[in-house]
Design a protein around this motif. Structure first.
Motif, PDB file in Angstrom:
ATOM      1  N   ALA A  67      -3.258 -34.305   4.948  1.00  0.00           N
ATOM      2  CA  ALA A  67      -4.222 -35.030   4.116  1.00  0.00           C
ATOM      3  C   ALA A  67      -4.223 -34.367   2.746  1.00  0.00           C
ATOM      4  O   ALA A  67      -4.070 -33.143   2.642  1.00  0.00           O
ATOM      5  CB  ALA A  67      -5.619 -34.982   4.733  1.00  0.00           C
ATOM      6  N   GLU A  68      -4.361 -35.190   1.712  1.00  0.00           N
ATOM      7  CA  GLU A  68      -4.341 -34.673   0.347  1.00  0.00           C
ATOM      8  C   GLU A  68      -5.608 -35.080  -0.395  1.00  0.00           C
ATOM      9  O   GLU A  68      -6.121 -36.183  -0.203  1.00  0.00           O
ATOM     10  CB  GLU A  68      -3.123 -35.222  -0.408  1.00  0.00           C
ATOM     11  CG  GLU A  68      -1.810 -34.812   0.204  1.00  0.00           C
ATOM     12  CD  GLU A  68      -0.608 -35.370  -0.550  1.00  0.00           C
ATOM     13  OE1 GLU A  68      -0.721 -35.649  -1.765  1.00  0.00           O
ATOM     14  OE2 GLU A  68       0.447 -35.531   0.092  1.00  0.00           O
ATOM     15  N   ASN A  69      -6.084 -34.176  -1.236  1.00  0.00           N
ATOM     16  CA  ASN A  69      -7.237 -34.448  -2.083  1.00  0.00           C
ATOM     17  C   ASN A  69      -7.053 -33.662  -3.380  1.00  0.00           C
ATOM     18  O   ASN A  69      -7.182 -32.435  -3.374  1.00  0.00           O
ATOM     19  CB  ASN A  69      -8.535 -34.049  -1.375  1.00  0.00           C
ATOM     20  CG  ASN A  69      -9.770 -34.412  -2.172  1.00  0.00           C
ATOM     21  OD1 ASN A  69      -9.702 -35.188  -3.125  1.00  0.00           O
ATOM     22  ND2 ASN A  69     -10.905 -33.842  -1.794  1.00  0.00           N
ATOM     23  N   ARG A  70      -6.706 -34.363  -4.440  1.00  0.00           N
ATOM     24  CA  ARG A  70      -6.418 -33.754  -5.753  1.00  0.00           C
ATOM     25  C   ARG A  70      -5.390 -32.637  -5.611  1.00  0.00           C
ATOM     26  O   ARG A  70      -4.230 -32.917  -5.358  1.00  0.00           O
ATOM     27  CB  ARG A  70      -7.703 -33.297  -6.421  1.00  0.00           C
ATOM     28  CG  ARG A  70      -8.614 -34.466  -6.814  1.00  0.00           C
ATOM     29  CD  ARG A  70      -9.809 -34.008  -7.606  1.00  0.00           C
ATOM     30  NE  ARG A  70     -10.541 -32.958  -6.915  1.00  0.00           N
ATOM     31  CZ  ARG A  70     -11.758 -33.081  -6.427  1.00  0.00           C
ATOM     32  NH1 ARG A  70     -12.408 -34.194  -6.577  1.00  0.00           N
ATOM     33  NH2 ARG A  70     -12.334 -32.078  -5.818  1.00  0.00           N
ATOM     34  N   ASN A  71      -5.783 -31.378  -5.769  1.00  0.00           N
ATOM     35  CA  ASN A  71      -4.831 -30.261  -5.742  1.00  0.00           C
ATOM     36  C   ASN A  71      -4.817 -29.525  -4.398  1.00  0.00           C
ATOM     37  O   ASN A  71      -4.332 -28.400  -4.302  1.00  0.00           O
ATOM     38  CB  ASN A  71      -5.138 -29.267  -6.861  1.00  0.00           C
ATOM     39  CG  ASN A  71      -6.462 -28.550  -6.661  1.00  0.00           C
ATOM     40  OD1 ASN A  71      -7.417 -29.125  -6.146  1.00  0.00           O
ATOM     41  ND2 ASN A  71      -6.516 -27.304  -7.067  1.00  0.00           N
ATOM     42  N   ILE A  73      -3.826 -29.751  -0.217  1.00  0.00           N
ATOM     43  CA  ILE A  73      -3.160 -30.439   0.886  1.00  0.00           C
ATOM     44  C   ILE A  73      -3.475 -29.674   2.166  1.00  0.00           C
ATOM     45  O   ILE A  73      -3.390 -28.444   2.214  1.00  0.00           O
ATOM     46  CB  ILE A  73      -1.638 -30.607   0.684  1.00  0.00           C
ATOM     47  CG1 ILE A  73      -1.027 -31.361   1.889  1.00  0.00           C
ATOM     48  CG2 ILE A  73      -0.954 -29.298   0.404  1.00  0.00           C
ATOM     49  CD1 ILE A  73       0.378 -31.861   1.678  1.00  0.00           C
ATOM     50  N   GLU A  96      -4.898 -25.193   4.934  1.00  0.00           N
ATOM     51  CA  GLU A  96      -5.362 -25.845   3.715  1.00  0.00           C
ATOM     52  C   GLU A  96      -4.773 -25.082   2.527  1.00  0.00           C
ATOM     53  O   GLU A  96      -5.089 -23.912   2.311  1.00  0.00           O
ATOM     54  CB  GLU A  96      -6.890 -25.820   3.647  1.00  0.00           C
ATOM     55  CG  GLU A  96      -7.444 -26.489   2.410  1.00  0.00           C
ATOM     56  CD  GLU A  96      -8.950 -26.348   2.329  1.00  0.00           C
ATOM     57  OE1 GLU A  96      -9.638 -27.356   2.498  1.00  0.00           O
ATOM     58  OE2 GLU A  96      -9.422 -25.218   2.111  1.00  0.00           O
ATOM     59  N   THR A  98      -4.147 -24.737  -1.571  1.00  0.00           N
ATOM     60  CA  THR A  98      -4.641 -25.093  -2.892  1.00  0.00           C
ATOM     61  C   THR A  98      -3.523 -24.812  -3.894  1.00  0.00           C
ATOM     62  O   THR A  98      -2.948 -23.717  -3.890  1.00  0.00           O
ATOM     63  CB  THR A  98      -5.899 -24.289  -3.263  1.00  0.00           C
ATOM     64  OG1 THR A  98      -6.884 -24.480  -2.239  1.00  0.00           O
ATOM     65  CG2 THR A  98      -6.468 -24.731  -4.600  1.00  0.00           C
TER      66      THR A  98
END
Length: 127
Positions: A67-71, A73, A96, A98
């Motif tokens: 899953a990815e969210n901005r910077n 993964i 996770e 960053t």
């Protein structure tokens, strides 16, 4: 970002050769890794990778989900390692990552030994 993480897995972890230049390519000098309650700074992480290369002859990492969210993964992946003694261990990993300025600056991960000798339980944080 999934492609980036796959590159890291391939070039740094699955690569049987210790190559600090590849580590520097993907990881910030400010890198911090939290793994199973242990905190490694960049220099300790480099020592960890070196230790892995001393113990492991072959490593294969398969991303099960991400899953990815901005910077950031998040990956759920399996790491299969063939140790120098010929035995095989498998770890389930939840991580996770960053990323900033094209490099990994932090990883927070949990590893679970799912196959193999219990002495390989801490393979993800050994120095």
């Amino acid at each position: 970002m999934k492609h980036f993480i796959q590159e890291v897995f391939s070039e740094v972890l699955e690569n049987p050769v210790f190559d600090q230049i590849l580590i520097e390519k993907y990881f910030s000098k400010e890198y911090i890794q939290y793994v199973d309650g242990t905190c490694l700074n960049y220099n300790e992480f480099v020592l960890h990778i070196k230790k892995l290369k001393e113990k492991v002859t072959q490593q294969q990492i398969e991303i099960i989900n991400h899953a990815e969210n901005r910077n950031i993964i998040f990956t759920h992946h399996l790491a299969k390692s063939v140790l120098k003694d010929g035995s095989t261990v498998r770890h389930k990993v939840l991580a996770e990552f960053t990323i900033a300025d094209g490099k990994i600056i932090q990883c927070d991960e949990l590893t679970l030994l799912i196959e193999g000798d219990h002495t390989a339980k801490n393979l993800g944080s050994e120095i």
